[in-house]
Design an enzyme around this catalytic site. Structure first.
Site, PDB file in Angstrom:
ATOM      1  N   HIS A   1      26.869  43.064  43.535  1.00 48.97           N
ATOM      2  CA  HIS A   1      28.321  43.165  43.341  1.00 48.97           C
ATOM      3  C   HIS A   1      28.711  42.084  42.315  1.00 48.97           C
ATOM      4  O   HIS A   1      29.319  41.068  42.651  1.00 48.97           O
ATOM      5  CB  HIS A   1      29.025  42.942  44.680  1.00 48.97           C
ATOM      6  CG  HIS A   1      30.440  43.428  44.733  1.00 48.97           C
ATOM      7  ND1 HIS A   1      31.075  44.005  43.656  1.00 48.97           N
ATOM      8  CD2 HIS A   1      31.359  43.408  45.735  1.00 48.97           C
ATOM      9  CE1 HIS A   1      32.314  44.329  44.002  1.00 48.97           C
ATOM     10  NE2 HIS A   1      32.501  43.973  45.250  1.00 48.97           N
TER      11      HIS A   1
ATOM     12  N   CYS B   1      34.574  38.057  50.500  1.00 46.23           N
ATOM     13  CA  CYS B   1      34.902  39.029  49.449  1.00 46.23           C
ATOM     14  C   CYS B   1      35.955  40.026  49.923  1.00 46.23           C
ATOM     15  O   CYS B   1      36.620  40.647  49.103  1.00 46.23           O
ATOM     16  CB  CYS B   1      33.645  39.751  49.008  1.00 46.23           C
ATOM     17  SG  CYS B   1      32.766  40.528  50.382  1.00 46.23           S
TER      18      CYS B   1
HETATM   19  N1   CP Z   1      35.633  42.962  47.647  1.00 48.17           N
HETATM   20  C1   CP Z   1      35.675  44.264  47.327  1.00 48.17           C
HETATM   21  O1   CP Z   1      34.924  44.746  46.501  1.00 48.17           O
HETATM   22  O2   CP Z   1      36.650  44.965  47.969  1.00 48.17           O
HETATM   23  P1   CP Z   1      36.797  46.569  47.966  1.00 48.17           P
HETATM   24  O3   CP Z   1      35.626  47.107  48.746  1.00 48.17           O
HETATM   25  O4   CP Z   1      38.116  46.812  48.638  1.00 48.17           O
HETATM   26  O5   CP Z   1      36.786  47.045  46.558  1.00 48.17           O
HETATM   27  N1  NVA Z   2      28.681  43.955  51.481  1.00 52.71           N
HETATM   28  C1  NVA Z   2      29.886  44.707  51.510  1.00 52.71           C
HETATM   29  C2  NVA Z   2      30.806  44.255  50.409  1.00 52.71           C
HETATM   30  C3  NVA Z   2      32.143  44.951  50.382  1.00 52.71           C
HETATM   31  C4  NVA Z   2      32.987  44.481  49.243  1.00 52.71           C
HETATM   32  C5  NVA Z   2      29.572  46.187  51.378  1.00 52.71           C
HETATM   33  O1  NVA Z   2      28.710  46.550  50.561  1.00 52.71           O
HETATM   34  O2  NVA Z   2      30.163  47.001  52.099  1.00 52.71           O
END
Ligand code: CP
Ligand code: NVA
Length: 340
Positions: free
Chosen positions: A156, A291
């Site tokens: 991410h 996050c």
């Molecule tokens: N932190 C983040 O990516 O949030 P969303 O899943 O809401 O996009």
């Molecule tokens: N690790 C989480 C992050 C969400 C922003 C997921 O992949 O669902």
């Protein structure tokens, strides 16, 4: 460019000369942003610097994506990533289209390469949120337009860049910061480790046995750390990770796609909950990071996420600014045209 200290807020020269100078200063060597590994340490530093300019002088960038259309295709739900990209594109003068791809994987109906060769004829950039990381790399390989990873199972990157921008805002020099990441060794953990390693920072990751970060990512982060002077620690001891930390970070115990493991994970991860007791092991002025979305009462208590130490909404805001900077560099009209 200043080093990893606080954002320089002196107003840059815009117009033709400014464009040339900024491109020379901040330009990226790769056409896509799939992984933090796509950026060199100095490119990350430049990107954070440019993010500071975008945040401080948003109007100066209001035409930078004039006439550009960016498509977002998401296989998973999103609040922050979708909205910060859509708002960001509009605030740069471009337009965005959202494709809700939750019903099927992007490459289920036709070959990924065919999807890519269609998209490149219609739009100027692609933001993808996928399960398989290979879907993002495959799209980048086949589409002749920039591709940005808006989250895959492996990484991410936009999140980690916004997080290190936030850390820099709070503490200045990130090389003096210890971040403790506790919980699941997941996509967010991977991108944070790679960013910390690139920026010469200290990251200590504590996960339960069997939920460690991907070993290839750990190896890359450790190798990078040897070049930059960063410290990358990975283990299971949550208390030793948090002791002396300037920032304590956690994420959900079950990521999107792991919904059927929620109950099993709750029992394994409960010793990794970030609560008042754990925060006391960190430095007095430590910040709490997440996050989002958060599962309150699981990986973090209400007390911690709602405390003055929590910077979770600063992180969410900074997603907007850092992604604007990324789009300026990958898709901008010569980048930095001032408002007419
Ligand atoms: N932190 C983040 O990516 O949030 P969303 O899943 O809401 O996009
Ligand atoms: N690790 C989480 C992050 C969400 C922003 C997921 O992949 O669902």
């Amino acid at each position: 460019m200043s080093s990893l200290g606080k954002t320089v807020v002196s107003k840059p020269a815009f117009g033709r000369a400014g464009v040339k100078k900024m491109r020379a200063t901040f330009g990226l060597s790769k056409p896509d942003l799939i992984s933090i590994q796509d950026l060199t340490p100095s490119e990350i530093e430049g990107l954070l610097e440019l993010t500071g300019l975008v945040k401080t002088y948003p109007n100066e960038f209001a035409r930078a994506l004039d006439g550009k259309q960016i498509v977002l295709i998401f296989e998973k739900p999103s609040l922050r990533t979708r909205l910060t990209f859509e708002v960001g594109v509009r605030s740069l003068g471009g337009s965005s289209l959202f494709v809700d791809q939750r019903g099927a994987r992007i490459d289920e109906r036709e070959a990924l390469s065919d999807v890519a060769h269609n998209l490149e004829r219609w739009v100027d950039g692609i933001v993808l949120r996928t399960f398989a990381h290979d879907t993002v790399t495959g799209m980048a390989e086949h589409a002749g337009i920039p591709v940005i990873n808006g989250l895959s199972d492996l990484e991410h990157p936009c999140q980690a860049l916004a997080d290190y921008f936030t850390i820099r805002e709070k503490f200045g020099d990130v090389r003096k910061v210890k971040l403790a990441y506790v919980g699941d060794g997941n996509n967010v953990a991977h991108s944070l480790m790679l960013t910390a390693a690139a920026l010469g920072s200290h990251i200590a990751v504590a996960t339960p046995l069997g939920f460690e970060p991907n070993s290839d990512i750990v190896d890359v982060a450790c190798e990078l750390a040897m070049q930059t002077g960063a410290k990358v620690e990975v283990g299971t001891d949550v208390l030793s990770a948090v002791t002396g930390a300037n920032a304590v970070y956690t994420d959900v115990w079950a990521s999107m796609g792991q919904e059927n493991e929620v109950d099993m994970r709750k029992s394994v991860f409960s010793p990794y909950q970030v609560n008042d007791k754990l925060m006391k092991a960190a430095r007095k002025d430590a910040i709490f990071m997440h996050c989002l979305p958060a599962h309150r009462g699981d990986e973090v208590t209400d007390n911690v996420i709602d405390s003055p130490q929590s910077v979770v909404f600063d992180q969410a805001e900074n997603r907007l600014h850092v992604q604007k900077a990324i789009m300026l560099l990958l898709m901008g009209n010569g980048g930095f045209a001032p408002q007419a």
